[in-house]
Motif scaffolding. Structure first.
Motif, PDB file in Angstrom:
ATOM      1  N   MET A  99      71.487 -79.821  -7.398  1.00  0.00           N
ATOM      2  CA  MET A  99      72.051 -79.455  -6.095  1.00  0.00           C
ATOM      3  C   MET A  99      71.546 -78.074  -5.691  1.00  0.00           C
ATOM      4  SD  MET A  99      76.007 -80.752  -6.494  1.00  0.00           S
ATOM      5  CE  MET A  99      76.255 -79.763  -7.979  1.00  0.00           C
ATOM      6  N   SER A 100      71.264 -77.924  -4.407  1.00  0.00           N
ATOM      7  CA  SER A 100      70.810 -76.642  -3.878  1.00  0.00           C
ATOM      8  C   SER A 100      72.027 -75.822  -3.456  1.00  0.00           C
ATOM      9  CB  SER A 100      69.884 -76.869  -2.678  1.00  0.00           C
ATOM     10  OG  SER A 100      69.496 -75.636  -2.113  1.00  0.00           O
ATOM     11  N   LEU A 101      72.254 -74.723  -4.169  1.00  0.00           N
ATOM     12  CA  LEU A 101      73.430 -73.894  -3.919  1.00  0.00           C
ATOM     13  C   LEU A 101      73.026 -72.486  -3.514  1.00  0.00           C
ATOM     14  CD1 LEU A 101      75.614 -74.940  -7.000  1.00  0.00           C
ATOM     15  CD2 LEU A 101      75.588 -75.940  -4.717  1.00  0.00           C
ATOM     16  N   SER A 102      73.832 -71.882  -2.676  1.00  0.00           N
ATOM     17  CA  SER A 102      73.578 -70.527  -2.216  1.00  0.00           C
ATOM     18  C   SER A 102      73.997 -69.516  -3.286  1.00  0.00           C
ATOM     19  CB  SER A 102      74.351 -70.265  -0.924  1.00  0.00           C
ATOM     20  OG  SER A 102      74.364 -68.890  -0.611  1.00  0.00           O
ATOM     21  N   VAL A 103      73.137 -68.546  -3.543  1.00  0.00           N
ATOM     22  CA  VAL A 103      73.454 -67.511  -4.537  1.00  0.00           C
ATOM     23  C   VAL A 103      74.649 -66.683  -4.081  1.00  0.00           C
ATOM     24  CG1 VAL A 103      72.601 -65.444  -5.705  1.00  0.00           C
ATOM     25  CG2 VAL A 103      71.087 -67.417  -5.377  1.00  0.00           C
ATOM     26  N   SER A 104      74.616 -66.269  -2.814  1.00  0.00           N
ATOM     27  CA  SER A 104      75.739 -65.484  -2.298  1.00  0.00           C
ATOM     28  C   SER A 104      77.015 -66.320  -2.282  1.00  0.00           C
ATOM     29  CB  SER A 104      75.424 -64.981  -0.885  1.00  0.00           C
ATOM     30  OG  SER A 104      75.213 -66.068   0.015  1.00  0.00           O
ATOM     31  N   GLY A 105      76.884 -67.628  -2.029  1.00  0.00           N
ATOM     32  CA  GLY A 105      78.051 -68.503  -2.052  1.00  0.00           C
ATOM     33  C   GLY A 105      78.637 -68.635  -3.440  1.00  0.00           C
ATOM     34  N   LEU A 106      77.764 -68.708  -4.459  1.00  0.00           N
ATOM     35  CA  LEU A 106      78.237 -68.781  -5.842  1.00  0.00           C
ATOM     36  C   LEU A 106      79.004 -67.516  -6.221  1.00  0.00           C
ATOM     37  CD1 LEU A 106      75.132 -70.392  -7.580  1.00  0.00           C
ATOM     38  CD2 LEU A 106      77.408 -71.415  -7.341  1.00  0.00           C
ATOM     39  N   TRP A 107      78.458 -66.356  -5.849  1.00  0.00           N
ATOM     40  CA  TRP A 107      79.162 -65.104  -6.142  1.00  0.00           C
ATOM     41  C   TRP A 107      80.481 -65.029  -5.378  1.00  0.00           C
ATOM     42  CZ3 TRP A 107      78.598 -62.379 -10.170  1.00  0.00           C
ATOM     43  CH2 TRP A 107      77.359 -62.163 -10.764  1.00  0.00           C
ATOM     44  N   GLY A 108      80.459 -65.488  -4.127  1.00  0.00           N
ATOM     45  CA  GLY A 108      81.685 -65.481  -3.339  1.00  0.00           C
ATOM     46  C   GLY A 108      82.747 -66.396  -3.927  1.00  0.00           C
ATOM     47  N   ALA A 109      82.320 -67.575  -4.404  1.00  0.00           N
ATOM     48  CA  ALA A 109      83.258 -68.512  -5.017  1.00  0.00           C
ATOM     49  C   ALA A 109      83.851 -67.915  -6.289  1.00  0.00           C
ATOM     50  CB  ALA A 109      82.558 -69.831  -5.322  1.00  0.00           C
ATOM     51  N   TRP A 110      83.008 -67.301  -7.101  1.00  0.00           N
ATOM     52  CA  TRP A 110      83.499 -66.652  -8.324  1.00  0.00           C
ATOM     53  C   TRP A 110      84.479 -65.534  -7.985  1.00  0.00           C
ATOM     54  CZ3 TRP A 110      84.707 -66.169 -13.130  1.00  0.00           C
ATOM     55  CH2 TRP A 110      84.816 -64.906 -13.719  1.00  0.00           C
ATOM     56  N   ASN A 111      84.166 -64.762  -6.960  1.00  0.00           N
ATOM     57  CA  ASN A 111      85.028 -63.657  -6.557  1.00  0.00           C
ATOM     58  C   ASN A 111      86.411 -64.151  -6.149  1.00  0.00           C
ATOM     59  OD1 ASN A 111      85.173 -60.764  -6.081  1.00  0.00           O
ATOM     60  ND2 ASN A 111      85.298 -61.268  -3.907  1.00  0.00           N
ATOM     61  N   VAL A 112      86.439 -65.222  -5.344  1.00  0.00           N
ATOM     62  CA  VAL A 112      87.715 -65.777  -4.885  1.00  0.00           C
ATOM     63  C   VAL A 112      88.502 -66.364  -6.052  1.00  0.00           C
ATOM     64  CG1 VAL A 112      88.774 -67.590  -3.476  1.00  0.00           C
ATOM     65  CG2 VAL A 112      86.912 -66.212  -2.541  1.00  0.00           C
ATOM     66  N   LEU A 113      87.828 -67.127  -6.893  1.00  0.00           N
ATOM     67  CA  LEU A 113      88.512 -67.788  -8.003  1.00  0.00           C
ATOM     68  C   LEU A 113      89.061 -66.778  -9.006  1.00  0.00           C
ATOM     69  CD1 LEU A 113      86.193 -70.855  -8.744  1.00  0.00           C
ATOM     70  CD2 LEU A 113      88.514 -70.890  -7.821  1.00  0.00           C
ATOM     71  N   ALA A 114      88.237 -65.826  -9.407  1.00  0.00           N
ATOM     72  CA  ALA A 114      88.653 -64.875 -10.438  1.00  0.00           C
ATOM     73  C   ALA A 114      89.788 -63.982  -9.946  1.00  0.00           C
ATOM     74  CB  ALA A 114      87.455 -64.029 -10.871  1.00  0.00           C
ATOM     75  N   LYS A 115      89.581 -63.342  -8.805  1.00  0.00           N
ATOM     76  CA  LYS A 115      90.584 -62.406  -8.315  1.00  0.00           C
ATOM     77  C   LYS A 115      91.835 -63.131  -7.808  1.00  0.00           C
ATOM     78  CE  LYS A 115      87.128 -58.918  -7.182  1.00  0.00           C
ATOM     79  NZ  LYS A 115      86.512 -58.040  -6.151  1.00  0.00           N
ATOM     80  N   GLY A 116      91.633 -64.274  -7.156  1.00  0.00           N
ATOM     81  CA  GLY A 116      92.785 -65.031  -6.665  1.00  0.00           C
ATOM     82  C   GLY A 116      93.648 -65.550  -7.800  1.00  0.00           C
TER      83      GLY A 116
END
Length: 253
Positions: A99-116
């Motif tokens: 799957m083609s995934l966005s690098v900035s999107g991956l970091w954003g997803a990690w940021n939301v999941l971890a901090k949330g």
């Protein structure tokens, strides 16, 4: 001031965490969440240490891990949003499992999941070790605007009352053969919501007039105040200070 019932998130106990004054726990939780949010998302190891700190608090409070994990399900909508970010974000892309995934999107997803997740877990621990009535007293001790504290107090007190009113209206509809099965019944449900709002508003007016007739002048009396010693403040500060040390290390590396 108080709410005469315990909430479902609270778990009765006699641990040192339960014994802390509510305003100490509120301040410690707020400071911890602030530190977590301030941590750079690239410092993944730091979020693991934050999770260990919360696990330690859970153990000291004698709260079962399953109890906390079940209540973390409240963040499922945020998880769904985070999962979508790598697919819809723009910028540099990488291939992951075909799957083609966005690098900035991956970091954003990690940021939301971890901090949330850490923020929700800290809030769950606070609610699990502090009664609603004590939380309101703690907010008052922290000098939150009295009007906001009173609004929260009445919301807690009358939430069950309004819920019971809605259940009675639902039973009355069903006893007359009504069942909402599609969009054509939305009009009836909208009228139900309007009637519930009017009843709630009228109840609020009656309660306010009753309070005024009994001497209400804009502030609620405090039946029992809770003071905190320096030792209790120091004990409550252990969690945010440990998290701050981790955060500063993350910024320097």
């Amino acid at each position: 001031m108080g709410a005469g019932h315990t909430h479902k998130l609270y778990r009765h106990g006699r641990s040192p965490i339960h014994a802390l004054p509510p305003h100490c726990k509120l301040a410690a939780t707020f400071a911890f969440v602030l530190v977590v949010v301030s941590t750079p998302r690239e410092a993944m190891w730091a979020f693991g240490l934050y999770a260990l700190l919360l696990a330690a608090v859970t153990a000291v409070a004698r709260i079962p891990a399953a109890f906390v994990l079940r209540r973390l399900l409240i963040e499922v909508p945020f998880v769904a949003f985070a999962v979508l970010m790598p697919f819809v974000a723009e910028g540099e892309r990488v291939e992951v499992l075909g799957m083609s995934l966005s690098v900035s999107g991956l970091w954003g997803a990690w940021n939301v999941l971890a901090k949330g997740t850490l923020g929700v877990a800290a809030s769950v621990l606070l609610a699990s070790t502090t009664e609603l009535r004590a939380l309101l007293l703690g907010l008052q001790r922290l000098k939150l605007p009295p009007l906001l504290v009173q609004i929260a107090s009445f919301m807690i007190r009358y939430g069950d009352v309004i819920g019971g009113e809605l259940r009675r209206m639902s039973i009355a509809r069903r006893s007359r053969g009504f069942e909402a099965r599609g969009i054509r019944h939305w009009g009836v449900l909208a009228k139900t919501a309007g009637a519930l709002f009017i009843r709630s508003y009228e109840r609020g007016e009656r309660v306010y007039l009753a309070m005024v007739s009994r001497g209400y002048s804009g502030s609620m009396p405090v039946i029992d105040d809770v003071a905190a010693t320096r030792a209790q403040w120091a004990y409550a500060a252990v969690l945010p200070l440990a998290a701050l040390a981790v955060c500063l290390t993350g910024w320097t590396l």
